[in-house]
Scaffold this active site. Structure first.
Site, PDB file in Angstrom:
ATOM      1  N   HIS A 165       0.821  -1.219   0.000  1.00  0.00           N
ATOM      2  CA  HIS A 165       0.000   0.000   0.000  1.00  0.00           C
ATOM      3  C   HIS A 165       0.854   1.268   0.000  1.00  0.00           C
ATOM      4  O   HIS A 165       0.356   2.353  -0.256  1.00  0.00           O
ATOM      5  CB  HIS A 165      -0.917   0.011   1.231  1.00  0.00           C
ATOM      6  CG  HIS A 165      -1.992  -1.033   1.166  1.00  0.00           C
ATOM      7  ND1 HIS A 165      -3.309  -0.729   0.916  1.00  0.00           N
ATOM      8  CD2 HIS A 165      -1.944  -2.376   1.295  1.00  0.00           C
ATOM      9  CE1 HIS A 165      -4.034  -1.843   0.907  1.00  0.00           C
ATOM     10  NE2 HIS A 165      -3.223  -2.857   1.135  1.00  0.00           N
ATOM     11  N   ASP A 373       3.311   9.719  -0.382  1.00  0.00           N
ATOM     12  CA  ASP A 373       2.191   8.897   0.078  1.00  0.00           C
ATOM     13  C   ASP A 373       1.928   7.830  -0.972  1.00  0.00           C
ATOM     14  O   ASP A 373       1.921   8.141  -2.166  1.00  0.00           O
ATOM     15  CB  ASP A 373       0.938   9.793   0.233  1.00  0.00           C
ATOM     16  CG  ASP A 373       0.002   9.296   1.326  1.00  0.00           C
ATOM     17  OD1 ASP A 373      -0.044   8.065   1.538  1.00  0.00           O
ATOM     18  OD2 ASP A 373      -0.676  10.133   1.959  1.00  0.00           O
TER      19      ASP A 373
HETATM   20  P1  ADP Z   1      -2.916   6.320   5.532  1.00  0.00           P
HETATM   21  O1  ADP Z   1      -3.129   4.956   4.975  1.00  0.00           O
HETATM   22  O2  ADP Z   1      -1.497   6.755   5.487  1.00  0.00           O
HETATM   23  O3  ADP Z   1      -3.491   6.497   6.885  1.00  0.00           O
HETATM   24  P2  ADP Z   1      -4.957   7.331   3.653  1.00  0.00           P
HETATM   25  O4  ADP Z   1      -5.333   8.729   3.311  1.00  0.00           O
HETATM   26  O5  ADP Z   1      -4.758   6.462   2.486  1.00  0.00           O
HETATM   27  O6  ADP Z   1      -3.679   7.392   4.593  1.00  0.00           O
HETATM   28  O7  ADP Z   1      -6.103   6.676   4.519  1.00  0.00           O
HETATM   29  C1  ADP Z   1      -6.551   7.229   5.717  1.00  0.00           C
HETATM   30  C2  ADP Z   1      -7.912   6.642   6.034  1.00  0.00           C
HETATM   31  O8  ADP Z   1      -8.174   6.863   7.419  1.00  0.00           O
HETATM   32  C3  ADP Z   1      -9.036   7.292   5.258  1.00  0.00           C
HETATM   33  O9  ADP Z   1      -9.980   6.331   4.880  1.00  0.00           O
HETATM   34  C4  ADP Z   1      -9.632   8.277   6.255  1.00  0.00           C
HETATM   35  O10 ADP Z   1     -11.013   8.494   6.085  1.00  0.00           O
HETATM   36  C5  ADP Z   1      -9.364   7.587   7.569  1.00  0.00           C
HETATM   37  N1  ADP Z   1      -9.160   8.608   8.623  1.00  0.00           N
HETATM   38  C6  ADP Z   1      -8.222   9.571   8.664  1.00  0.00           C
HETATM   39  N2  ADP Z   1      -8.377  10.351   9.745  1.00  0.00           N
HETATM   40  C7  ADP Z   1      -9.443   9.885  10.392  1.00  0.00           C
HETATM   41  C8  ADP Z   1     -10.126  10.278  11.574  1.00  0.00           C
HETATM   42  N3  ADP Z   1      -9.744  11.322  12.307  1.00  0.00           N
HETATM   43  N4  ADP Z   1     -11.197   9.552  11.935  1.00  0.00           N
HETATM   44  C9  ADP Z   1     -11.586   8.477  11.196  1.00  0.00           C
HETATM   45  N5  ADP Z   1     -10.996   8.079  10.080  1.00  0.00           N
HETATM   46  C10 ADP Z   1      -9.931   8.762   9.671  1.00  0.00           C
HETATM   47  O1  F6P Z   2      -0.656   1.834   4.165  1.00  0.00           O
HETATM   48  C1  F6P Z   2      -0.358   2.660   5.205  1.00  0.00           C
HETATM   49  C2  F6P Z   2      -0.611   2.080   6.588  1.00  0.00           C
HETATM   50  O2  F6P Z   2       0.502   1.567   7.215  1.00  0.00           O
HETATM   51  C3  F6P Z   2      -1.642   0.996   6.568  1.00  0.00           C
HETATM   52  O3  F6P Z   2      -1.100  -0.297   6.586  1.00  0.00           O
HETATM   53  C4  F6P Z   2      -2.470   1.330   7.746  1.00  0.00           C
HETATM   54  O4  F6P Z   2      -3.806   1.237   7.377  1.00  0.00           O
HETATM   55  C5  F6P Z   2      -2.255   2.802   8.011  1.00  0.00           C
HETATM   56  O5  F6P Z   2      -1.073   3.132   7.399  1.00  0.00           O
HETATM   57  C6  F6P Z   2      -2.341   3.145   9.489  1.00  0.00           C
HETATM   58  O6  F6P Z   2      -1.185   2.772  10.187  1.00  0.00           O
HETATM   59  P1  F6P Z   2      -1.169   1.935  11.529  1.00  0.00           P
HETATM   60  O7  F6P Z   2      -1.753   0.601  11.244  1.00  0.00           O
HETATM   61  O8  F6P Z   2       0.267   1.890  11.924  1.00  0.00           O
HETATM   62  O9  F6P Z   2      -2.013   2.689  12.512  1.00  0.00           O
END
Ligand code: ADP
Ligand code: F6P
Length: 475
Positions: A165, A373
């Site tokens: 991812h 990202d």
């Molecule tokens: P990462 O995988 O690095 O966390 P992404 O943008 O791909 O970044 O995914 C983040 C996910 O987490 C999204 O689906 C978003 O809606 C969710 N998310 C981020 N912040 C919050 C929050 N404060 N509360 C609930 N869900 C969240």
């Molecule tokens: O792909 C990014 C990622 O490491 C995912 O595996 C995971 O959903 C997200 O970031 C959140 O990270 P963590 O599982 O360390 O809270």
């Protein structure tokens, strides 16, 4: 001992899609874990007879979890040492920074590598125990790169997929990794390795040729008597679900209420991130602060809502980031805010999907400006939620989603002047121009949603096609 139930589809990911949290009344409850991987896979697997193998958070013995939306939860326990050395150490203080352009210095410790191997073996054994003969196992992300190889040793009858991812780095960065050969070999246990972008497949093929001396193109790698296929499969969201949620009358009313509570400003800017140094939060705050100082943005007309849910809180780099962000938010509010009118509304809480959808609806500009990202699903969620085609997406060129959301206001977040200029352009966008861009991006996401992603990946992995048919008819 109860007999282990077996599934024809097994997903193996570091985290289960649910996390324990404490409700306001003090009771323990389960909630969807924030993060891209869960957001992608959770809607997909709902009502599919699959097993999800993962960690439930915490360090106690593995809890026995009920099925969630028809998906079996199979917990893999981590003890305190595993948590420190595998999850916080090798996964999140070695691989995570290394794979994100080394924007923070990766750390290398032999003890962390030992824990990574140990925990990967445990996940592989758990998957081997719950997969039906000839079943399909789909291993996810950088925490588990050794699992495909270990699983193939245990269960050569399985079809094994691996999906990363996060970005896969260029050779000059990956070559730093002390155990690089083992890591590549671990991934090559899969039949199909999926990446977010074509550049990542290219990096991987180059590395396999260089480090392991194997014949490799950007599509196929020869390993012993097998062919491992590789390719780009950009992950997505449940576009229709987000659009339906965002269009609901209660969500529209909630968005109106939020705007009112924000002081009915002319412009609302929103950012939603995990608190992570890859997300470019500090650079964004600096740009915003300079625009306030120059008078290009005024507090009464414009508000910034920064949601930054704490993440990996015991890792030093994350603690330092949080302190710095909170100091800067305090400084900016102290300098530019007024009584009852902060310059930045700063929130660290996890929100449910309805509240997130309302936040997306209220945001005239969504600022998604990571330094690097893999994809960034928040950007896609925002676009899907703009059911009236209004709003502007300011998006970093270094997010995987920029390759698809070409009509966004694309920006290099390292260039502070450009960041300021593009934020102003997004704020001042003419409604017709913004509408055209949003319409094009929404149309793209309706075609390329999470089901299209799963279909294209799984049909490449599962040559019989039976799984894809089952997934298409579920949910
Ligand atoms: P990462 O995988 O690095 O966390 P992404 O943008 O791909 O970044 O995914 C983040 C996910 O987490 C999204 O689906 C978003 O809606 C969710 N998310 C981020 N912040 C919050 C929050 N404060 N509360 C609930 N869900 C969240
Ligand atoms: O792909 C990014 C990622 O490491 C995912 O595996 C995971 O959903 C997200 O970031 C959140 O990270 P963590 O599982 O360390 O809270």
């Amino acid at each position: 001992m109860p007999e282990m139930r077996q599934s024809s589809l097994v997903v193996v990911a570091n985290r289960l899609p649910i996390d324990d949290s404490v409700a306001p009344d003090g009771a323990c409850e389960w909630r969807r874990s924030p993060g891209g991987l869960v957001s992608a896979l959770h809607p997909l697997l709902r009502h599919t007879p699959a097993t999800w193998v993962g960690w439930a958070g915490g360090t106690g013995p593995a809890p026995d979890l009920p099925d969630v939306d028809g998906v079996r939860m199979h917990t893999v326990p981590l003890d305190a040492q595993d948590l420190r050395d595998h999850y916080e150490g090798f996964a999140n203080a070695t691989l995570w920074p290394l794979y994100h352009d080394a924007v923070e210095q990766p750390e290398y410790h032999r003890r962390w590598w030992e824990a990574y191997q140990r925990v990967n073996q445990r996940f592989a054994e758990a998957a081997a125990g719950v997969a039906e003969p000839g079943g399909l196992v789909w291993v996810q992300d950088y925490h588990l790169q050794l699992v495909p190889g270990m699983l193939r040793e245990l269960r050569p009858d399985l079809r094994i997929g691996f999906f990363l991812h996060v970005p896969f780095p260029p050779p000059e960065l990956f070559m730093q990794l002390p155990r690089r050969a083992e890591l590549l070999r671990g991934m090559l246990g899969a039949d199909l390795i999926g990446f977010q972008r074509a550049q990542a497949s290219h990096n991987f093929a180059q590395l396999v040729a260089k480090v392991l001396g194997l014949p490799a193109t950007d599509r196929r790698i020869g390993v012993d008597d097998r062919v491992v296929r590789i390719g780009a499969y950009p992950v997505s969201i449940d576009t229709a679900e987000m659009a339906a949620l965002a269009g609901r009358p209660d969500v529209t009313a909630r968005a109106r209420r939020l705007r009112h509570d924000l002081g009915d400003p002319e412009h609302v800017i929103l950012s939603v991130d995990r608190m992570d140094y890859t997300k470019g939060i500090e650079q964004r705050l600096k740009a915003y602060s300079e625009l306030l100082a120059s008078g290009d943005v005024k507090v009464r007309d414009t508000v910034l809502v920064q949601v930054a849910v704490p993440s990996r809180e015991r890792v030093a780099q994350y603690q330092i980031l949080r302190e710095r962000v909170e100091r800067e938010v305090g400084r900016i509010n102290g300098e530019f805010g007024r009584v009852g009118e902060p310059a930045i509304h700063y929130l660290t809480q996890p929100f449910d999907r309805t509240e997130l959808a309302a936040l997306y609806r209220v945001a005239d500009v969504m600022a998604v400006t990571p330094l690097r990202d893999g994809m960034n699903l928040v950007a896609k969620e925002y676009v899907a939620a703009r059911v009236d085609d209004s709003g502007a997406l300011l998006l970093s060129e270094f997010a995987g989603s920029a390759a698809e959301l070409e009509q966004a206001y694309l920006v290099n977040p390292h260039d502070l002047e450009e960041l300021k200029r593009m934020l102003l352009s997004a704020l001042r966008a003419a409604p017709e121009d913004a509408g055209e861009r949003m319409r094009a991006m929404r149309a793209h996401l309706h075609r390329h949603d999470i089901r299209a992603w799963a279909r294209s990946y799984l049909s490449a992995l599962d040559e019989t096609g039976s799984l894809v048919r089952r997934l298409s008819s579920s949910g």
